[in-house]
Design an enzyme around this catalytic site. Structure first.
Site, PDB file in Angstrom:
ATOM      1  N   ASP A  55       0.869  -1.199   0.000  1.00  0.00           N
ATOM      2  CA  ASP A  55       0.000   0.000   0.000  1.00  0.00           C
ATOM      3  C   ASP A  55       0.884   1.219   0.000  1.00  0.00           C
ATOM      4  OD1 ASP A  55       0.323   0.994   3.063  1.00  0.00           O
ATOM      5  OD2 ASP A  55       0.404  -1.176   2.936  1.00  0.00           O
TER       6      ASP A  55
ATOM      7  N   ASP B  26       1.405   4.541   2.026  1.00  0.00           N
ATOM      8  CA  ASP B  26       1.017   4.937   3.377  1.00  0.00           C
ATOM      9  C   ASP B  26       0.165   6.214   3.342  1.00  0.00           C
ATOM     10  OD1 ASP B  26       1.151   4.064   6.067  1.00  0.00           O
ATOM     11  OD2 ASP B  26       2.514   5.699   6.534  1.00  0.00           O
TER      12      ASP B  26
HETATM   13  N1  LIG Z   1       1.253   1.270   5.724  1.00  0.00           N
HETATM   14  C1  LIG Z   1       1.764   0.397   6.589  1.00  0.00           C
HETATM   15  N2  LIG Z   1       2.163   0.812   7.817  1.00  0.00           N
HETATM   16  C2  LIG Z   1       2.700  -0.063   8.702  1.00  0.00           C
HETATM   17  N3  LIG Z   1       2.858  -1.373   8.446  1.00  0.00           N
HETATM   18  C3  LIG Z   1       2.465  -1.821   7.248  1.00  0.00           C
HETATM   19  N4  LIG Z   1       2.493  -3.061   6.717  1.00  0.00           N
HETATM   20  C4  LIG Z   1       1.986  -2.971   5.487  1.00  0.00           C
HETATM   21  N5  LIG Z   1       1.607  -1.709   5.188  1.00  0.00           N
HETATM   22  C5  LIG Z   1       1.901  -0.961   6.280  1.00  0.00           C
END
Ligand SMILES: Nc1ncnc2[nH]cnc12
Ligand SMILES: CSC[C@H]1O[C@H](OP(=O)(O)O)[C@H](O)[C@@H]1O
Length: 270
Positions: free
Chosen positions: A210, A212
């Site tokens: 993803d 963030d």
């Molecule tokens: N955006 C994210 N923040 C923290 N841990 C994760 N693991 C996978 N995506 C994450």
């Protein structure tokens, strides 16, 4: 189930979405002075190496990142003979160009966790070097294995490790990018430092699941998104891992092996 002594020399610690790796494996129940590891450890031969696999969250994902028995996990692997570890993980991208499906082989981390047991050395003077938290030899092997499998993983990146289990706010996420983070997850610390404290080689391959929260869009990160992207890429990750463990040099020429040379330890290592 069989006795666990000296049965493996390479370890893989699977993360979210990777709860099994090996075919025709034996199962080992290992106990440690730090309690039980996250699960039974499976062992099988891969390309002439004896590989131990441990899912860090447990195979039913019962341990959230802040409750993983990290010390038991690393100790258990070492007690089985493991000296080199590859630890895949799911991460969020902190840069727009690192979109879902990108693989990154990190070379740095920033610890933003709190309250986790992060050392074996609660007595004595044992201060390990941690300037380069990831093993250079392991990193090269993972990058080369990826290339042979048609995956051009990004060479280097800084993992910001958050306490979780919640995802970050947009402001936190923007700040992580501003301070030099490239990816974010919840487990690389203290796993990496505990490996170093046991003089183990530790490298990782991070799958971006993803972008963030601070990076793009207005939906924020969801767990569903993480698992869905992970499962779409599990087969590719598995291929890279199996290739990497089979081609990892058996002779350790990096500094990791000598981490504790000349240091008086308060106890014997397994
Ligand atoms: N955006 C994210 N923040 C923290 N841990 C994760 N693991 C996978 N995506 C994450
Ligand atoms: C399931 S979303 C958050 C979860 O994903 C990452 O897992 P891992 O590092 O074990 O691959 C992240 O660190 C969190 O544990």
């Amino acid at each position: 189930m069989t006795e666990a002594s000296l049965v493996a020399d390479v370890g893989v610690i699977g993360g979210s979405g990777l709860y099994a790796l090996l075919d025709d494996a034996t199962e080992h129940e290992v106990s440690t002075p730090y309690g039980s590891p996250s699960d039974k450890i499976t062992v099988a031969e891969v390309g002439g190496r004896r590989v131990a696999f441990l899912p860090r969250h447990g195979r039913d994902h019962r341990f959230p990142p802040h409750k993983i028995p990290y010390r038991a996990n690393l100790w258990a692997l070492r007690s089985m003979g493991v000296r080199q570890i590859i630890a895949p993980c799911a991460v969020g991208g902190l840069r727009p160009e690192l979109g879902p499906g990108t693989f990154v082989v990190p070379d740095q981390l920033i610890d933003r966790t709190s309250g986790r047991e992060q050392t074996y050395y609660d007595t004595g003077a044992v201060h390990v070097s941690f300037a380069d938290p990831y093993c250079p030899q392991g990193r090269r092997a993972v990058l080369a294995a990826g290339a042979r499998q048609g995956i051009e993983a990004v060479d280097g990146g800084t993992v910001v490790v958050v306490q979780g289990p919640r995802f970050s706010t947009r402001a936190e996420s923007r700040w992580f990018s501003a301070i030099g983070g490239t990816i974010v997850n919840m487990t690389a610390h203290p796993e990496a430092v505990l490996a170093r404290e046991l003089a183990l080689c530790y490298s990782s391959i991070a799958l971006v699941t993803d972008l963030d929260a601070g990076v793009e869009g207005d939906h924020g990160v969801t767990m569903e998104e993480v698992f869905s992207v992970f499962s779409a890429n599990t087969a590719r990750l598995r291929d890279v891992l199996l290739e990497a463990v089979a081609t990892l040099p058996t002779e350790r020429t990096c500094a990791c092996a000598g981490t504790l040379d000349g240091i008086k330890l308060p106890f014997d290592l397994p």
